[in-house]
Design an enzyme around this catalytic site. Structure first.
Site, mmCIF file in Angstrom:
data_model
loop_
_atom_site.group_PDB
_atom_site.id
_atom_site.type_symbol
_atom_site.label_atom_id
_atom_site.label_comp_id
_atom_site.label_asym_id
_atom_site.label_seq_id
_atom_site.Cartn_x
_atom_site.Cartn_y
_atom_site.Cartn_z
ATOM 1 N N GLU A 42 -46.948 19.596 68.754
ATOM 2 C CA GLU A 42 -47.015 18.146 68.919
ATOM 3 C C GLU A 42 -45.837 17.655 69.771
ATOM 4 O O GLU A 42 -44.687 18.054 69.552
ATOM 5 C CB GLU A 42 -46.975 17.496 67.536
ATOM 6 C CG GLU A 42 -46.975 15.979 67.523
ATOM 7 C CD GLU A 42 -46.921 15.412 66.104
ATOM 8 O OE1 GLU A 42 -47.098 14.204 65.955
ATOM 9 O OE2 GLU A 42 -46.699 16.198 65.148
ATOM 10 N N LYS A 109 -53.810 10.881 68.379
ATOM 11 C CA LYS A 109 -53.588 11.039 66.934
ATOM 12 C C LYS A 109 -54.086 9.810 66.169
ATOM 13 O O LYS A 109 -53.779 8.676 66.528
ATOM 14 C CB LYS A 109 -52.093 11.260 66.694
ATOM 15 C CG LYS A 109 -51.701 11.610 65.267
ATOM 16 C CD LYS A 109 -50.203 11.920 65.228
ATOM 17 C CE LYS A 109 -49.721 12.351 63.855
ATOM 18 N NZ LYS A 109 -48.271 12.696 63.877
ATOM 19 N N CYS A 145 -51.138 17.015 63.582
ATOM 20 C CA CYS A 145 -50.279 16.974 62.389
ATOM 21 C C CYS A 145 -50.851 16.167 61.224
ATOM 22 O O CYS A 145 -51.682 16.652 60.476
ATOM 23 C CB CYS A 145 -48.886 16.461 62.779
ATOM 24 S SG CYS A 145 -47.571 17.065 61.680
ATOM 25 N N SER A 171 -43.936 19.488 62.073
ATOM 26 C CA SER A 171 -43.775 19.289 60.636
ATOM 27 C C SER A 171 -42.428 19.849 60.199
ATOM 28 O O SER A 171 -42.205 21.057 60.258
ATOM 29 C CB SER A 171 -44.906 20.000 59.881
ATOM 30 O OG SER A 171 -44.754 19.847 58.488
ATOM 31 N N GLY A 285 -12.302 23.030 57.771
ATOM 32 C CA GLY A 285 -11.234 23.268 56.823
ATOM 33 C C GLY A 285 -11.716 24.247 55.769
ATOM 34 O O GLY A 285 -12.714 23.997 55.086
ATOM 35 N N GLY A 288 -10.704 27.514 50.264
ATOM 36 C CA GLY A 288 -10.717 28.476 49.170
ATOM 37 C C GLY A 288 -11.728 28.109 48.113
ATOM 38 O O GLY A 288 -11.861 28.813 47.106
ATOM 39 N N ASP A 291 -17.704 25.227 48.604
ATOM 40 C CA ASP A 291 -18.423 24.502 49.650
ATOM 41 C C ASP A 291 -18.004 24.955 51.043
ATOM 42 O O ASP A 291 -18.851 25.226 51.902
ATOM 43 C CB ASP A 291 -18.202 22.998 49.502
ATOM 44 C CG ASP A 291 -18.750 22.457 48.195
ATOM 45 O OD1 ASP A 291 -19.868 22.848 47.823
ATOM 46 O OD2 ASP A 291 -18.053 21.664 47.535
ATOM 47 N N SER A 292 -16.712 25.027 51.280
ATOM 48 C CA SER A 292 -16.257 25.464 52.602
ATOM 49 C C SER A 292 -16.583 26.938 52.829
ATOM 50 O O SER A 292 -16.829 27.362 53.966
ATOM 51 C CB SER A 292 -14.755 25.217 52.779
ATOM 52 O OG SER A 292 -13.986 25.950 51.852
ATOM 53 N N ASN A 368 -6.347 10.377 48.473
ATOM 54 C CA ASN A 368 -7.124 10.196 49.695
ATOM 55 C C ASN A 368 -6.288 10.429 50.948
ATOM 56 O O ASN A 368 -6.802 10.885 51.975
ATOM 57 C CB ASN A 368 -7.716 8.784 49.734
ATOM 58 C CG ASN A 368 -8.802 8.572 48.703
ATOM 59 O OD1 ASN A 368 -9.380 9.533 48.214
ATOM 60 N ND2 ASN A 368 -9.071 7.324 48.367
ATOM 61 N N GLU A 397 -21.692 15.668 45.696
ATOM 62 C CA GLU A 397 -20.466 14.905 45.939
ATOM 63 C C GLU A 397 -20.745 13.651 46.748
ATOM 64 O O GLU A 397 -20.203 12.581 46.472
ATOM 65 C CB GLU A 397 -19.448 15.789 46.662
ATOM 66 C CG GLU A 397 -18.946 16.956 45.833
ATOM 67 C CD GLU A 397 -18.135 17.947 46.660
ATOM 68 O OE1 GLU A 397 -17.535 18.841 46.042
ATOM 69 O OE2 GLU A 397 -18.117 17.829 47.899
ATOM 70 N N LYS A 507 -20.272 4.618 52.043
ATOM 71 C CA LYS A 507 -19.693 5.882 52.513
ATOM 72 C C LYS A 507 -20.761 6.730 53.207
ATOM 73 O O LYS A 507 -20.533 7.272 54.298
ATOM 74 C CB LYS A 507 -19.114 6.685 51.338
ATOM 75 C CG LYS A 507 -17.780 6.219 50.817
ATOM 76 C CD LYS A 507 -17.256 7.242 49.810
ATOM 77 C CE LYS A 507 -15.931 6.835 49.231
ATOM 78 N NZ LYS A 507 -15.403 7.835 48.288
#
Length: 551
Positions: A42, A109, A145, A171, A285, A288, A291-292, A368, A397, A507
């Site tokens: 498509e 379509k 589609c 898709s 970053g 340790g 997530d990173s 922060n 998070e 945020k």
């Protein structure tokens, strides 16, 4: 009815790259010159979704020039190509059948999706007529589609006695989406008693990941063949009066685990976002933490270790364990690794801010500031090296606002943006099955941002398995807080989580884009006003019900 050969071209078409997309289409036509038909996804000429590029006259001009070139190139075969098409003042999402400089058939379509990440009714109007053409005695129907997700378009083709249906698709991937597609196609094919050739796009486009899985379904609704997950591929079949036969080994459907599918989708998303936007590599970053660690593993698998720069930025609260684990993962994966302490930067900030903060108590402001020192450092490296900063936060998070604007949220792409924390742990273990690149201690230790002494995520949040289940119900399924509490969750936990989700929309609106893998991501899927007092209504409902039950 003569036998015909049909090639399914599951390729990666970049939005706006009309010249390159056209060259790819023409090269494929030449490579499969012996095929009677070559089918592309498509809106292959423009890439999907072209969004407001469709409003530009110069964009439209290039599309029509591309169509002319493809039609001429389709000399020995037919090119079945998706593209936008204007008729008077009306714009359609269309497919054309091109051959020897001419358009033999065109279809618009009919069902335009307007939900989740889709916004087609902003640009297109629906078609109303069937698309049918005949080649070598075969009556072939065309769909695009969303048409297949509704019964009427295929039923209309069946009423006109087509022998085969071709569906062009863009898709995007999400968990369990392919099983939904299979179910729908099996149902449609068996209802209409018509084979279906389903060709899907494959590649990353901002928050969308197109996962391929092009397939062939016979008239009984049985899956005959399938192209791979998150990989470009072309393969051919032969259709005749006896049905469909496979003639290509490129059809190699593999039984993959769900974790393998998710991980490959994240890898494809990072690879295409970095490469298509011209970055030299990525910077992140490496803390340790889990997530990173997973973010870096995805980046290395997507780009190669030589394109990944990891930076550990310790502070006085950073444990030696974290520093050791980050260094070990960097060593195992062979990436460039540097350590830059942020304490001097932090102290300089605090010295300048001291007159303004006089008489105040320490709070999250100081925490922060640590994250913002790290974010500034990463962005400076990004600017100097023309690399992309990958943010490492996960969906859990981001949902509750446990991330810092202009700090750990700094960056251009967020690979784990739609990955709940519990799934991050599962992906870490999955990646280690191939090679243990993430130290075991990173996976088993309690998660912590290490912004304060002895800090743990669970000090102020429910356990992640509980948190993620609440978030799934509230964010992805729109359950009310009362309904969630009725499922057995603690009332205080539910109200706290719901409140955090609602007050942190500002945020998320400023966060980096990241690949969608769940039913509803924080992006185009979920659009909530920042200034929003509905949460007070929800809290009143819960409290009123509690008072009624107590009485």
């Amino acid at each position: 009815m003569k036998p015909i050969t049909i090639t399914l071209a599951q390729l990666d078409f970049t939005v706006g790259a009309i010249t390159r997309n056209t060259e790819s289409i023409i090269a494929t036509l030449q490579q499969y010159a012996d095929s009677d038909l070559v089918i592309f996804p498509e809106l292959a000429i423009t890439g999907y979704p072209p969004e407001d590029l469709l409003f530009r006259d110069d964009f439209e001009t290039l599309v029509y020039q591309a169509l002319d070139k493809i039609a001429v190139a389709a000399d020995t075969n037919l090119a079945i190509v998706g593209h936008p098409q204007r008729v008077g003042d009306e714009l359609y999402n269309s497919v054309s059948v091109l051959h020897k400089g001419k358009c033999l058939a065109r279809y618009h379509k009919q069902r335009l999706p307007q939900y989740g990440v889709f916004d087609e009714q902003r640009y297109f109007i629906p078609g109303h007529d069937n698309g049918i053409f005949t080649w070598q005695g075969h009556r072939i129907g065309l769909l695009i589609c969303e048409d297949l997700w509704h019964a009427a378009p295929l039923a209309s083709l069946a009423a006109e006695n087509v022998d085969l249906v071709i569906s062009l698709n863009a898709s995007p991937y999400e968990v369990e989406k392919h099983q939904q597609r299979l179910h729908i196609l099996q149902q449609r094919a068996s209802e209409a008693h018509i084979p279906i050739l389903y060709v899907n796009n494959c590649g990353g486009q901002d928050e969308l990941v197109f996962d391929g899985h092009s397939l062939v379904m016979d008239a009984k609704g049985e899956l005959i063949a399938e192209l791979p997950h998150c990989q470009t591929a072309c393969a051919s079949i032969r259709a005749d009066s006896n049905g469909i036969q496979l003639i290509d080994t490129a059809f190699t459907p593999r039984q993959q685990s769900l974790l393998a599918e998710i991980y490959q989708a994240l890898v494809l998303a990072v690879r295409d976002y970095v490469n298509k936007n011209g970055f030299q590599g990525v910077t992140l970053g490496l803390s340790g933490g889990i997530d990173s660690a997973v973010t870096m593993a995805v980046a290395v698998d997507a780009l190669g270790a030589d394109k990944v720069h990891a930076i550990m930025m310790p502070f006085r609260y950073t444990s030696q364990m974290s520093q050791d684990d980050a260094a070990e993962q960097a060593r195992r994966m062979g990436v460039k690794y540097d350590v830059v302490a942020i304490e001097p930067m932090y102290d300089a900030f605090m010295q300048q801010l001291d007159p303004l903060f006089s008489g105040t108590e320490k709070d999250t402001t100081e925490e922060n500031l640590q994250a913002r020192a790290r974010g500034t450092l990463l962005m400076a490296v990004s600017n100097k090296t023309r690399s992309l900063v990958l943010t490492t936060g996960n969906k859990s998070e981001l949902a509750v606002g446990y991330c810092t604007l202009y700090g750990d949220m700094n960056g251009g792409f967020a690979p784990l943006k739609d990955v709940p924390k519990t799934l991050v742990f599962e992906l870490a273990r999955f990646r280690n099955l191939e090679q243990e690149v993430i130290p075991e201690r990173v996976i088993t230790r309690p998660p912590s941002a290490e912004l304060a002494p002895d800090q743990k995520d669970q000090d102020s949040l429910p356990p992640y398995d509980v948190l993620d289940r609440i978030l799934t119900l509230y964010v992805e399924q729109d359950w009310s807080p009362s309904a969630i509490i009725d499922c057995g969750f603690d009332k205080a936990d539910v109200l706290r989580v719901v409140r955090l989700v609602d007050i942190n929309e500002y945020k998320r609106r400023q966060g980096a884009v990241g690949p969608k893998i769940t039913a509803r991501n924080f992006g185009k899927d979920r659009r909530f006003p920042i200034t929003n007092h509905f949460r007070y209504e929800l809290e009143r409902q819960v409290q009123a019900r509690s008072s009624h039950e107590e009485n």
